[in-house]
Design an enzyme around this catalytic site. Structure first.
Site, short mmCIF file in Angstrom:
data_model
loop_
_atom_site.label_atom_id
_atom_site.label_comp_id
_atom_site.label_asym_id
_atom_site.label_seq_id
_atom_site.Cartn_x
_atom_site.Cartn_y
_atom_site.Cartn_z
N MET A 64 -1.07 -1.00 -9.33
CA MET A 64 -2.54 -0.98 -9.47
C MET A 64 -3.13 0.01 -8.48
O MET A 64 -4.34 -0.03 -8.22
CB MET A 64 -3.11 -2.38 -9.26
CG MET A 64 -2.58 -3.38 -10.29
SD MET A 64 -3.67 -4.77 -10.58
CE MET A 64 -3.71 -5.51 -8.96
N HIS A 66 5.04 0.20 -2.32
CA HIS A 66 5.12 0.91 -3.60
C HIS A 66 6.11 2.07 -3.50
O HIS A 66 6.88 2.33 -4.43
CB HIS A 66 3.74 1.49 -3.97
CG HIS A 66 2.68 0.45 -4.20
ND1 HIS A 66 1.58 0.33 -3.39
CD2 HIS A 66 2.53 -0.49 -5.16
CE1 HIS A 66 0.79 -0.64 -3.83
NE2 HIS A 66 1.34 -1.16 -4.91
N VAL A 87 8.52 -4.97 1.54
CA VAL A 87 8.33 -4.16 2.75
C VAL A 87 7.23 -4.82 3.59
O VAL A 87 6.18 -5.20 3.05
CB VAL A 87 7.93 -2.71 2.38
CG1 VAL A 87 7.67 -1.88 3.64
CG2 VAL A 87 9.02 -2.07 1.53
N SER A 132 0.30 -5.07 1.38
CA SER A 132 -0.42 -5.39 0.16
C SER A 132 -1.70 -4.57 0.13
O SER A 132 -2.32 -4.36 1.19
CB SER A 132 -0.78 -6.89 0.15
OG SER A 132 -1.81 -7.12 -0.80
N ARG A 178 -4.39 -5.59 -0.85
CA ARG A 178 -5.48 -6.49 -0.45
C ARG A 178 -5.58 -6.66 1.07
O ARG A 178 -6.58 -7.19 1.56
CB ARG A 178 -5.32 -7.85 -1.13
CG ARG A 178 -5.59 -7.77 -2.64
CD ARG A 178 -5.67 -9.15 -3.28
NE ARG A 178 -6.18 -9.08 -4.63
CZ ARG A 178 -5.43 -9.06 -5.74
NH1 ARG A 178 -4.12 -9.11 -5.66
NH2 ARG A 178 -6.00 -9.00 -6.93
P1 AMP Z 1 0.43 -3.92 -7.13
O1 AMP Z 1 -0.07 -2.52 -7.03
O2 AMP Z 1 0.00 -4.80 -6.01
O3 AMP Z 1 0.22 -4.53 -8.49
O4 AMP Z 1 2.01 -3.82 -6.97
C1 AMP Z 1 2.77 -2.97 -7.77
C2 AMP Z 1 4.23 -3.24 -7.54
O5 AMP Z 1 4.54 -3.04 -6.15
C3 AMP Z 1 4.61 -4.69 -7.85
O6 AMP Z 1 5.88 -4.71 -8.48
C4 AMP Z 1 4.66 -5.32 -6.49
O7 AMP Z 1 5.54 -6.43 -6.41
C5 AMP Z 1 5.17 -4.18 -5.64
N1 AMP Z 1 4.82 -4.40 -4.23
C6 AMP Z 1 3.60 -4.70 -3.74
N2 AMP Z 1 3.66 -4.88 -2.40
C7 AMP Z 1 4.95 -4.69 -2.05
C8 AMP Z 1 5.67 -4.76 -0.80
N3 AMP Z 1 5.07 -5.04 0.35
N4 AMP Z 1 7.00 -4.52 -0.82
C9 AMP Z 1 7.62 -4.21 -2.00
N5 AMP Z 1 7.01 -4.14 -3.19
C10 AMP Z 1 5.69 -4.38 -3.22
#
Ligand code: AMP
Length: 287
Positions: free
Chosen positions: A30, A37, A183, A192, A194
């Site tokens: 997102m 990421h 991570v 995150s 957020r």
């Molecule tokens: P998002 O942009 O939050 O929807 O996350 C996109 C992808 O990145 C999803 O598969 C998440 O699980 C992964 N992701 C988000 N935060 C982390 C993190 N700290 N470590 C590894 N993968 C992550």
């Protein structure tokens, strides 16, 4: 690096890659990209090799947010994300618009959804009732538009990864789902998008999530194996000692079935969702 905005153009490119035997790895995000990421991007590159292509999709998917959630204020910074992708060796950023993805919005066009009905019932699914239906729908659409041989997800969203893997199997998508470890910041907080919402005092208090995981891990070593209910009460009290912290849920569960466990032992997975003020953070770990 190419930036593709139209779903039709993305699919035409994917069909051309398929015709030419090019290996394709997809990293759905997102946006508001961070080192978590980028570890998914590295894993995708490792899988497809230097002659394959890595596609990062950047799309804040409206169908996975409830009306009261943070869809509107979710952090968006396309220029910064594209720079990070270019520096990370990404080949294509796919960045569609809402009208393009959902045919003019719910009222006028799109009316087909993909729903997983078992693993989605607990935890995030119980707390955010339509959330996973939105996730599986958009991931199915991305699979059809990008035609990847593999897609990389983070263990940070453990339940999401399990549901996507189940959907892929149940609907026979020819896609390998790969899950990469979480991570974290040096103090344990999972990276995150957020986290950007947290002001400094809340950021400090957010350490309680990782500390709760450490306490749960210590709990596993106790004999006899502790009961999940007592451990949840103890950890809720611990987390809610932080001003502004409110536990949404804590769960101990089987990592394969996601079924709750009454006794906590090594190998049990622990997940938690915590509000810090208005910001809702999730994390999980194997005990
Ligand atoms: P998002 O942009 O939050 O929807 O996350 C996109 C992808 O990145 C999803 O598969 C998440 O699980 C992964 N992701 C988000 N935060 C982390 C993190 N700290 N470590 C590894 N993968 C992550």
């Amino acid at each position: 690096m190419r930036i593709i905005r139209s779903p039709a153009a993305m699919q035409r490119q994917a069909l051309a890659w398929r015709r030419d035997g090019v290996r394709v790895g997809l990293v759905p995000t997102m946006g508001c990209l961070h080192a978590g990421h980028m570890s998914l991007v590295r894993r995708a590159r490792q899988a497809v090799g230097p002659r394959g292509v890595v596609v990062v999709s950047i799309y804040v998917n409206p169908t996975q947010f409830a009306p009261h959630e943070d869809f509107r204020r979710y952090p968006r910074d396309a220029a910064r994300d594209c720079r990070a992708c270019r520096e990370g060796g990404v080949d294509v950023v796919f960045r569609p618009s809402d009208p393009a993805m959902y045919a003019g919005g719910r009222a006028r066009g799109h009316s087909t959804y993909v729903a997983e009905e078992r693993l989605s019932r607990t935890m995030e699914g119980a707390s955010r009732p339509m959330h996973f239906r939105g996730v599986t729908t958009v991931v199915a659409k991305l699979f059809n538009l990008v035609l990847p041989e593999l897609a990389v997800f983070g263990a940070k969203d453990f339940q999401q990864a399990a549901i996507v893997r189940r959907m892929t199997r149940d609907l026979n998508f020819p896609v390998k789902v790969v899950v990469v470890p979480t991570v974290r910041e040096p103090d344990g907080l999972a990276l995150s998008s957020r986290n950007a919402y947290l002001e400094p005092a809340m950021r400090t208090r957010a350490r309680a999530l990782w500390q709760a995981i450490a306490k749960a891990r210590a709990g596993v070593r106790a004999r006899p194996a502790p009961g999940a209910a007592a451990l949840k009460r103890h950890l809720t009290r611990f987390i809610e000692r932080q001003p502004g912290a409110r536990v949404d849920y804590l769960e101990f569960f089987d990592p394969a079935t996601l079924e709750p466990r009454r006794r906590v032992r090594a190998g049990t997975r622990f997940a938690l969702a915590v509000f810090l003020g208005r910001t809702r953070l999730i994390d999980n770990a194997r005990l």
